[in-house]
Design a protein around this motif. Structure first.
Motif, mmCIF file in Angstrom:
data_model
loop_
_atom_site.group_PDB
_atom_site.id
_atom_site.type_symbol
_atom_site.label_atom_id
_atom_site.label_comp_id
_atom_site.label_asym_id
_atom_site.label_seq_id
_atom_site.Cartn_x
_atom_site.Cartn_y
_atom_site.Cartn_z
ATOM 1 N N LEU A 99 3.747 5.899 -5.360
ATOM 2 C CA LEU A 99 3.642 6.098 -6.804
ATOM 3 C C LEU A 99 2.464 6.990 -7.169
ATOM 4 N N GLY A 100 1.798 7.486 -6.140
ATOM 5 C CA GLY A 100 0.677 8.393 -6.377
ATOM 6 C C GLY A 100 -0.587 7.687 -6.812
ATOM 7 N N GLU A 101 -0.650 6.369 -6.519
ATOM 8 C CA GLU A 101 -1.848 5.623 -6.925
ATOM 9 C C GLU A 101 -2.799 5.504 -5.752
ATOM 10 N N SER A 102 -4.076 5.351 -6.062
ATOM 11 C CA SER A 102 -5.039 5.136 -4.970
ATOM 12 C C SER A 102 -4.864 3.717 -4.480
ATOM 13 N N GLY A 103 -5.192 3.501 -3.228
ATOM 14 C CA GLY A 103 -5.041 2.178 -2.631
ATOM 15 C C GLY A 103 -6.146 1.243 -3.057
ATOM 16 N N ASN A 104 -6.624 0.446 -2.107
ATOM 17 C CA ASN A 104 -7.682 -0.511 -2.400
ATOM 18 C C ASN A 104 -9.003 0.191 -2.667
ATOM 19 N N GLU B 82 0.837 -1.202 0.000
ATOM 20 C CA GLU B 82 0.000 0.000 0.000
ATOM 21 C C GLU B 82 0.872 1.252 0.000
ATOM 22 N N LYS B 83 1.936 1.210 0.801
ATOM 23 C CA LYS B 83 2.866 2.353 0.876
ATOM 24 C C LYS B 83 3.501 2.594 -0.489
ATOM 25 N N ILE C 235 0.451 0.665 -11.343
ATOM 26 C CA ILE C 235 1.484 -0.329 -11.639
ATOM 27 C C ILE C 235 2.271 -0.762 -10.406
ATOM 28 N N ALA C 236 1.809 -0.388 -9.232
ATOM 29 C CA ALA C 236 2.553 -0.744 -8.006
ATOM 30 C C ALA C 236 2.679 -2.257 -7.878
ATOM 31 N N HIS C 237 1.575 -2.935 -8.112
ATOM 32 C CA HIS C 237 1.570 -4.397 -8.029
ATOM 33 C C HIS C 237 2.521 -5.014 -9.051
ATOM 34 N N LEU C 238 2.524 -4.395 -10.226
ATOM 35 C CA LEU C 238 3.370 -4.893 -11.310
ATOM 36 C C LEU C 238 4.843 -4.780 -10.899
ATOM 37 N N ILE C 239 5.202 -3.632 -10.358
ATOM 38 C CA ILE C 239 6.598 -3.389 -9.958
ATOM 39 C C ILE C 239 7.001 -4.367 -8.859
#
Lengths: 329, 485
Positions: free
Chosen positions: A176-181, A170-171, B421-425
């Motif tokens: 990366l500036g993405e929303s979480g769940n 999540e961190k 893409i966090a999961h991808l990374i």
């Protein structure tokens, strides 16, 4: 008979095995302490107490809603205000077992006063739950860990470690500036307005397999059952009306949890000495359309957990609030 | 009881402890009982499907060996083959045959619809049936003598580390292994335990963690952008780590008990061609297909064509093409009763045929442009191209239907997906870490520091590795992918 006789060949591996076990023990403890200290330094919400006190000022909550993810998805404060004109606060979430809920109640009582009603969402596996460490840290709760009771602490607290790795992910997302769940897991303000989610496609398999896993009920007190009892005793002392609610599961999940009847009987036995507790069970087809897959996010044959969808929660909250309305009169 | 369960650890500990003290003469009896218990624990009713074909194959092989007359021998062999394959065809392919037949008939006759029978697919049937068939063929060809001891033969078929997901060990190799007197050897046991730990790491840390991302991407391919490309690559690693992880555990368990099992994987994603890939992937199956399908079909085709060269193509080429097409068609079908598996097999067949037909032309191009001088660069690009071809085929393999596979392919874009893409990374880092470990292991003989490490450091490193598995393993209640085969 070819007996296994201790000779020089068979004695040889014993020191190596002992050395391995000792090193495994030491590695386990070292890594466990490392993860725990990272968790407490980086991940604990130290500002929770102050933020919550500031948030709850002038809100006049008279109802608190406790439980796990099933309650998070199943009972929504927005319906309390629209249908009953009551202010409810929901603390329920994944990883909040009986111990956390007891500590939260004590904290809430101290800073916000005694609520009128306490609603507790019941889980079939509630007495097999560990409250997650990251939630317990909110109250500076020092876990009395039995460092010599288990050989591998990492295995004993595996669920908390899984939580830790999920949080690190999540961190990363936040970095990366993405929303979480889909569900804002730690924002207690946003949770109050949450109404649930509906998936585009139904994800539940309605076909009953010929063979599937069944799950037994872990009897009271289990892991944290003592805290559940303490909570009930505290509420009795404070003259709080307690509502224990069995939120609907998808039909297949109910079939999977084969000792549901034992669970209900166990709960009835626990609450018998108390005169302020009311039980509402919606795991009956007459009370809720348990076979309608649109009303559920997950669950099924072989799956012990099931959550209401947004549509299902809307229907359930209307029925539930109609049934408990008289407790507010 | 799957290998990564507490029940199995208890079971294995008991079997191992007893096998150390039990007299050699009755050891086969104990292991056979343990193997039947292991299989029966899944479903006691299906034990019959294991025992009956075992008895039939045993009796037919003995009888075949005593018959001199070729015609009678052949007749008995065919009967044995039909009876052995009957269980596999009925339980695994009945619904597939019924629905395919129903669809074909509906083209000619209105309102025809046959109902599927929904038989439970016994776990491991594809694997032990292939063992039975290979044994029968080897005896028929007189490559081996039939095993006279029913107990050892039954143990070879039902041996519990191999029964669910292979390797498909050959009788000529494994029955003598089972008969060996094996003294207790701590180094062998340690080596087995290390291999099991490596298998657990591949399955529970790599495969199960990647599966979360892969399942999400394949279930919801819309607006996934670049995730779809990596989804295919990640699935390639998921299935490799899942299956090879299981195989490592199976080989490790066999080793602990004192038996040498056939190697099933040899770093397949380092292959420089599709044919090399099939020499390194699921080796026990690919060699089975080669020896019992491809070569007989190829030689038979070549013999028939012999002097003639239809369309000026050599008989050898025709033989290769026919053999390869049928082999990969059936190889795909072996994996599952679904046309997506068949298509996956056909795609690989086409890859191999194309590679074979263009071999000379490619060599000429290499020579003309002197590309053979840049051997490392050439090797790198060969590995990259092969991996991409294999990953593309995995999309078909993984998809639930042709339609879903098409949707997946259509949605591939070089764009950042809505979900980020966090999961991808995260998964990419995990795979890079894993590939690094594989390279280290592959070239371990070149690294002197590993050999020179003191024993204490090695034991400490192993202890840390176990802790690492516990920390990063995922319990998504994932059965092994190849269980369904």
């Amino acid at each position: 008979m070819n007996l296994f006789i201790f000779n020089s060949k068979t004695k040889k591996p014993i020191p190596r095995i002992i050395l391995f076990l000792v090193l495994l023990f030491l590695s386990d403890r070292f890594l466990f302490f490392l993860i725990s200290s990272i968790e407490s330094r980086l991940l604990v919400d130290h500002s929770f107490k102050k933020n919550f006190i500031d948030y709850s000022k002038n809100k006049n909550f008279n109802t608190i809603i406790l439980g796990t993810s099933r309650t998070l998805e199943g009972i929504h404060p927005v319906y309390f205000s629209s249908l009953l004109n009551q202010n409810a606060y929901k603390e329920a979430q994944f990883g909040k077992g009986p111990k956390y809920n007891y500590l939260f109640y004590k904290f809430y009582k101290k800073h916000c006063g005694v609520p009128k009603v306490l609603i507790y969402g019941m889980d079939y596996f509630m007495f097999n739950l560990d409250s997650r460490i990251r939630w317990l840290h909110r109250f500076n709760h020092q876990e009395n860990k039995d460092y010599f009771g288990n050989f591998l602490m990492l295995l004993k607290y595996k669920k908390n470690i899984d939580d830790f790795t999920d949080i690190m992910l999540e961190k990363l997302k936040q970095g990366l500036g993405e929303s979480g769940n889909l569900v804002p897991l730690r924002d207690f303000v946003k949770i109050q307005k949450y109404r649930g989610v509906d998936f585009e496609k139904i994800r539940i398999d309605s076909e009953r397999p010929d063979r599937f896993k069944h799950f037994r009920y872990h009897k009271f007190p289990g892991v944290e059952g003592d805290y559940f009892l303490k909570l009930l005793e505290e509420c009795q002392k404070d003259e709080v009306k307690v509502i224990l609610v069995f939120i609907p599961n998808y039909y297949g999940t109910n079939v999977t949890n084969i000792q549901r009847q034992l669970f209900y009987e166990d709960i009835h036995k626990i609450v018998k000495p108390f005169d302020n507790i009311n039980i509402y069970n919606y795991n009956k087809i007459k009370k809720f359309p348990l076979k309608n897959r649109e009303y559920f996010l997950n669950g099924g044959y072989g799956l012990t957990n099931s959550h209401l969808s947004k549509k299902g929660a809307a229907l359930f909250n209307r029925k539930f609030l109609k049934d408990i309305k008289h407790h507010y009169d | 009881m799957i290998f990564t369960s507490i029940d199995f650890i208890i079971f294995l500990s008991i079997v191992f402890s007893i096998s150390l003290v039990i007299p050699y003469k009755i050891k086969w009896m104990f292991l056979l009982a343990a193997s039947y218990f292991f299989y029966g624990n899944w479903n006691i009713d299906y034990l019959v499907l294991l025992i009956i074909p075992t008895l039939i194959t045993y009796l037919i092989a003995i009888k075949m060996n005593s018959i001199k007359l070729t015609v009678s021998r052949k007749r008995l062999f065919i009967i044995g083959l039909i009876l052995t394959l009957a269980g596999l065809i009925i339980f695994k392919y009945a619904d597939f045959i019924i629905t395919t037949f129903s669809v074909l008939m509906s083209l000619f006759v209105d309102k025809i619809s046959l109902k599927p029978v929904h038989l439970i697919h016994p776990i491991g049937i594809s694997f032990f049936t292939f063992k039975l068939v290979s044994y029968l063929i080897d005896v028929y060809r007189a490559d081996i003598k039939p095993e006279k001891h029913l107990g050892y033969f039954a143990l070879y078929i039902s041996f519990f580390p191999q029964i669910f997901m292979g390797p498909i060990d050959r009788a000529r190799h494994f029955i003598p292994e089972l008969k060996k007197r094996v003294p207790f050897d701590i180094d062998r046991v340690i080596s087995g335990v290390q291999l099991i730990a490596w298998g657990v790491f591949k399955k529970m840390v790599i495969a199960d963690r990647i599966s979360i991302f892969v399942n999400e991407v394949f279930q919801n391919p819309q607006q996934q952008g670049i995730n779809l490309i990596f989804g295919a690559y990640f699935y390639a690693f998921q299935i490799y780590c899942d299956f090879s992880g299981y195989t490592d555990m199976a080989i490790g368990i066999s080793r602990i008990l004192g038996f040498k099992s056939i190697r099933n994987f040899n770093f397949p994603y380092f292959s420089t061609s599709i044919s090399q890939f099939w020499n390194r992937w699921h080796i026990s199956l690919s060699t089975w297909l080669r020896d019992y399908l491809f070569l007989p079909i190829a030689y038979s085709t070549m013999r028939r064509l012999n002097s003639s060269q239809p369309k000026r193509i050599k008989a050898e080429a025709w033989g290769y093409t026919a053999g390869m097409f049928v082999t990969m068609f059936l190889g795909g079908l072996w994996h599952g009763a679904s046309w997506t598996f068949v298509l996956w097999g056909i795609i690989h067949g086409l890859y191999l045929i194309a590679s074979y037909s263009t071999k000379k032309a490619r060599k000429k191009i290499m020579k003309t442009f002197r590309l053979n001088k840049f051997s490392r660069l050439h090797r790198f690009f060969s590995i990259l191209i092969t991996f991409n071809l294999v990953s593309f085929a995995w999309i078909i393999f993984r998809s639930e239907s042709f339609h879903k596979a098409l949707i997946y392919l259509k949605n591939i874009q070089f764009s950042i997906p809505d979900i980020g893409i966090a999961h991808l990374i995260f998964n990419l880092c995990l795979i890079i870490f894993f590939v690094g470990l594989e390279i280290l292991y592959k070239n371990r003989d070149k690294f002197n520091f590993i050999k020179k490490m003191p024993r204490l450091s090695k034991i400490a490193a192993f202890a840390l590795f176990i802790c690492f598995i516990i920390i990063f393993s995922v319990d998504v209640s994932n059965e092994f992918i190849y269980f369904q085969f």
